[in-house]
Design a protein around this motif. Structure first.
Motif, mmCIF file in Angstrom:
data_model
loop_
_atom_site.group_PDB
_atom_site.id
_atom_site.type_symbol
_atom_site.label_atom_id
_atom_site.label_comp_id
_atom_site.label_asym_id
_atom_site.label_seq_id
_atom_site.Cartn_x
_atom_site.Cartn_y
_atom_site.Cartn_z
ATOM 1 N N LEU A 73 0.799 -1.220 0.000
ATOM 2 C CA LEU A 73 0.000 0.000 0.000
ATOM 3 C C LEU A 73 0.836 1.278 0.000
ATOM 4 O O LEU A 73 0.284 2.373 0.055
ATOM 5 C CB LEU A 73 -0.927 0.001 1.224
ATOM 6 C CG LEU A 73 -1.853 -1.199 1.353
ATOM 7 C CD1 LEU A 73 -2.594 -1.159 2.662
ATOM 8 C CD2 LEU A 73 -2.817 -1.258 0.189
ATOM 9 N N ALA A 74 2.162 1.151 -0.055
ATOM 10 C CA ALA A 74 3.040 2.323 0.030
ATOM 11 C C ALA A 74 2.770 3.324 -1.089
ATOM 12 O O ALA A 74 2.836 4.534 -0.874
ATOM 13 C CB ALA A 74 4.493 1.887 0.000
ATOM 14 N N TRP A 75 2.430 2.856 -2.260
ATOM 15 C CA TRP A 75 2.179 3.747 -3.389
ATOM 16 C C TRP A 75 0.925 4.590 -3.191
ATOM 17 O O TRP A 75 0.732 5.600 -3.873
ATOM 18 C CB TRP A 75 2.106 2.943 -4.681
ATOM 19 C CG TRP A 75 0.964 1.972 -4.719
ATOM 20 C CD1 TRP A 75 0.931 0.728 -4.193
ATOM 21 C CD2 TRP A 75 -0.304 2.190 -5.326
ATOM 22 N NE1 TRP A 75 -0.279 0.143 -4.420
ATOM 23 C CE2 TRP A 75 -1.062 1.023 -5.121
ATOM 24 C CE3 TRP A 75 -0.877 3.247 -6.018
ATOM 25 C CZ2 TRP A 75 -2.366 0.888 -5.580
ATOM 26 C CZ3 TRP A 75 -2.178 3.105 -6.483
ATOM 27 C CH2 TRP A 75 -2.902 1.936 -6.267
ATOM 28 N N LEU A 76 0.064 4.193 -2.258
ATOM 29 C CA LEU A 76 -1.153 4.956 -1.978
ATOM 30 C C LEU A 76 -0.936 6.045 -0.936
ATOM 31 O O LEU A 76 -1.875 6.752 -0.573
ATOM 32 C CB LEU A 76 -2.259 4.012 -1.484
ATOM 33 C CG LEU A 76 -2.760 2.977 -2.475
ATOM 34 C CD1 LEU A 76 -3.707 2.014 -1.797
ATOM 35 C CD2 LEU A 76 -3.410 3.641 -3.653
ATOM 36 N N GLN A 100 -5.824 11.630 3.661
ATOM 37 C CA GLN A 100 -7.108 12.318 3.803
ATOM 38 C C GLN A 100 -7.737 11.951 5.146
ATOM 39 O O GLN A 100 -7.948 10.774 5.439
ATOM 40 C CB GLN A 100 -8.053 11.939 2.677
ATOM 41 C CG GLN A 100 -7.562 12.364 1.320
ATOM 42 C CD GLN A 100 -8.514 11.930 0.226
ATOM 43 O OE1 GLN A 100 -9.637 11.538 0.476
ATOM 44 N NE2 GLN A 100 -8.043 12.011 -1.008
ATOM 45 N N PRO A 101 -8.073 12.935 5.985
ATOM 46 C CA PRO A 101 -8.628 12.656 7.313
ATOM 47 C C PRO A 101 -9.943 11.885 7.286
ATOM 48 O O PRO A 101 -10.228 11.102 8.182
ATOM 49 C CB PRO A 101 -8.834 14.041 7.922
ATOM 50 C CG PRO A 101 -8.007 14.960 7.113
ATOM 51 C CD PRO A 101 -7.846 14.350 5.768
ATOM 52 N N LYS A 102 -10.756 12.083 6.248
ATOM 53 C CA LYS A 102 -12.052 11.405 6.186
ATOM 54 C C LYS A 102 -11.905 9.888 6.133
ATOM 55 O O LYS A 102 -12.772 9.158 6.597
ATOM 56 C CB LYS A 102 -12.839 11.902 4.972
ATOM 57 C CG LYS A 102 -14.224 11.354 4.915
ATOM 58 C CD LYS A 102 -15.121 12.238 4.107
ATOM 59 C CE LYS A 102 -16.502 11.659 4.063
ATOM 60 N NZ LYS A 102 -17.435 12.341 4.864
ATOM 61 N N LEU A 103 -10.792 9.419 5.602
ATOM 62 C CA LEU A 103 -10.566 7.973 5.508
ATOM 63 C C LEU A 103 -10.263 7.342 6.856
ATOM 64 O O LEU A 103 -10.281 6.118 6.984
ATOM 65 C CB LEU A 103 -9.416 7.686 4.537
ATOM 66 C CG LEU A 103 -9.606 8.151 3.104
ATOM 67 C CD1 LEU A 103 -8.358 7.864 2.293
ATOM 68 C CD2 LEU A 103 -10.824 7.505 2.476
ATOM 69 N N GLY A 127 -8.233 0.399 -1.737
ATOM 70 C CA GLY A 127 -8.534 1.186 -2.934
ATOM 71 C C GLY A 127 -10.003 1.548 -3.030
ATOM 72 O O GLY A 127 -10.356 2.701 -3.312
ATOM 73 N N ALA A 128 -10.873 0.577 -2.778
ATOM 74 C CA ALA A 128 -12.314 0.842 -2.827
ATOM 75 C C ALA A 128 -12.730 1.782 -1.700
ATOM 76 O O ALA A 128 -13.585 2.657 -1.898
ATOM 77 C CB ALA A 128 -13.087 -0.467 -2.748
ATOM 78 N N ALA A 129 -12.145 1.616 -0.523
ATOM 79 C CA ALA A 129 -12.474 2.509 0.596
ATOM 80 C C ALA A 129 -12.060 3.941 0.281
ATOM 81 O O ALA A 129 -12.765 4.894 0.631
ATOM 82 C CB ALA A 129 -11.796 2.024 1.877
ATOM 83 N N MET A 130 -10.933 4.097 -0.387
ATOM 84 C CA MET A 130 -10.495 5.443 -0.762
ATOM 85 C C MET A 130 -11.459 6.054 -1.776
ATOM 86 O O MET A 130 -11.816 7.226 -1.666
ATOM 87 C CB MET A 130 -9.078 5.398 -1.332
ATOM 88 C CG MET A 130 -8.032 5.130 -0.287
ATOM 89 S SD MET A 130 -6.384 4.801 -0.940
ATOM 90 C CE MET A 130 -6.203 5.993 -2.216
ATOM 91 N N LEU A 131 -11.896 5.285 -2.743
ATOM 92 C CA LEU A 131 -12.829 5.794 -3.750
ATOM 93 C C LEU A 131 -14.183 6.152 -3.141
ATOM 94 O O LEU A 131 -14.806 7.135 -3.535
ATOM 95 C CB LEU A 131 -13.032 4.763 -4.857
ATOM 96 C CG LEU A 131 -11.867 4.555 -5.803
ATOM 97 C CD1 LEU A 131 -12.154 3.403 -6.755
ATOM 98 C CD2 LEU A 131 -11.585 5.832 -6.579
ATOM 99 N N LEU A 132 -14.636 5.346 -2.183
ATOM 100 C CA LEU A 132 -15.951 5.549 -1.576
ATOM 101 C C LEU A 132 -15.902 6.435 -0.338
ATOM 102 O O LEU A 132 -16.928 6.645 0.309
ATOM 103 C CB LEU A 132 -16.570 4.193 -1.215
ATOM 104 C CG LEU A 132 -16.861 3.278 -2.398
ATOM 105 C CD1 LEU A 132 -17.258 1.896 -1.918
ATOM 106 C CD2 LEU A 132 -17.944 3.873 -3.274
ATOM 107 N N MET A 154 -19.559 1.723 5.758
ATOM 108 C CA MET A 154 -19.104 1.536 4.378
ATOM 109 C C MET A 154 -17.774 0.783 4.353
ATOM 110 O O MET A 154 -17.565 -0.094 3.508
ATOM 111 C CB MET A 154 -18.960 2.887 3.683
ATOM 112 C CG MET A 154 -18.572 2.776 2.225
ATOM 113 S SD MET A 154 -19.808 1.995 1.190
ATOM 114 C CE MET A 154 -21.025 3.281 1.148
ATOM 115 N N GLY A 155 -16.869 1.085 5.271
ATOM 116 C CA GLY A 155 -15.598 0.385 5.329
ATOM 117 C C GLY A 155 -15.770 -1.102 5.611
ATOM 118 O O GLY A 155 -15.143 -1.945 4.967
ATOM 119 N N VAL A 156 -16.631 -1.421 6.551
ATOM 120 C CA VAL A 156 -16.892 -2.833 6.865
ATOM 121 C C VAL A 156 -17.535 -3.528 5.671
ATOM 122 O O VAL A 156 -17.170 -4.656 5.321
ATOM 123 C CB VAL A 156 -17.758 -2.968 8.131
ATOM 124 C CG1 VAL A 156 -18.228 -4.394 8.322
ATOM 125 C CG2 VAL A 156 -16.983 -2.497 9.352
ATOM 126 N N ALA A 157 -18.478 -2.866 5.029
ATOM 127 C CA ALA A 157 -19.139 -3.462 3.866
ATOM 128 C C ALA A 157 -18.145 -3.730 2.739
ATOM 129 O O ALA A 157 -18.163 -4.808 2.133
ATOM 130 C CB ALA A 157 -20.260 -2.547 3.373
#
Length: 176
Positions: free
Chosen positions: A23-26, A32-35, A67-72, A45-48
């Motif tokens: 995950l280093a490239w991310l 982002q604090p929201k994550l 990746g999906a958690a970052m997008l959502l 949403m994260g658990v889902a």
């Protein structure tokens, strides 16, 4: 120590996730604090997302869920931790159940009689393990897709309802 505090202590921190070589490239996007915020929508949403990828994808679950958690804009630690829904202890029952569900939905017959009871007999010389898994084919894929979507939606609903119930009960106790 409450259950929530124990769960937060076991969930990976921002630094642990950032140090992960996969995950280093991310790194720039993970700041982002929201994550990392513990909100009802973000955690649910994260658990889902984590449950979805934990059930659907047998490899690289954590990078896909991050990746999906970052997008959502979902909670990343919750997504990472919930991918552990499939682990060495739960893998076989999940995949067997998904296969049986896929057979029921598609109406296909079991490809090989030995596949009805996976792991109880020795693997035949003519079929390697990978050939047997590939023979499961469409019923397994359909069953995994249905299971992943339904369990992801169910986990979102349960987390949201429990969070809402807890918030309402705390408010009621403060007003008393």
């Amino acid at each position: 120590m409450s259950l929530l505090e124990r769960l937060r202590a076991r969930i990976p921190s921002r630094a642990q996730i950032s140090r992960n070589p996969w995950l280093a490239w991310l790194g720039p996007w993970l700041d982002q604090p929201k994550l990392w915020h513990w909100s009802r929508r973000g955690v649910a949403m994260g658990v889902a997302v984590g449950v979805f990828f934990g059930l659907l994808v047998p490899v690289a679950q954590i990078p896909l869920s991050v990746g999906a958690a970052m997008l959502l804009r979902a909670n990343v630690p919750a997504a990472v931790a919930s991918t552990l829904v499939s682990n060495p202890l739960t893998f076989a029952p999940i995949y067997y159940g998904a296969y049986r569900l896929g057979i029921w939905v598609t109406g296909e017959k079991a490809v090989h009689k030995d596949l009805e009871v996976i792991g109880t007999e020795e693997i035949e010389n003519t079929l390697s393990l990978w050939q047997r898994i590939a023979a499961l084919g469409r019923p397994l894929v359909v069953g995994l897709c249905i299971t992943a979507v339904l369990m992801g939606l169910l986990s979102y609903a349960v987390i949201s309802l429990v969070w809402r119930w807890r918030t309402v009960s705390k408010r009621r106790s403060r007003t008393r």
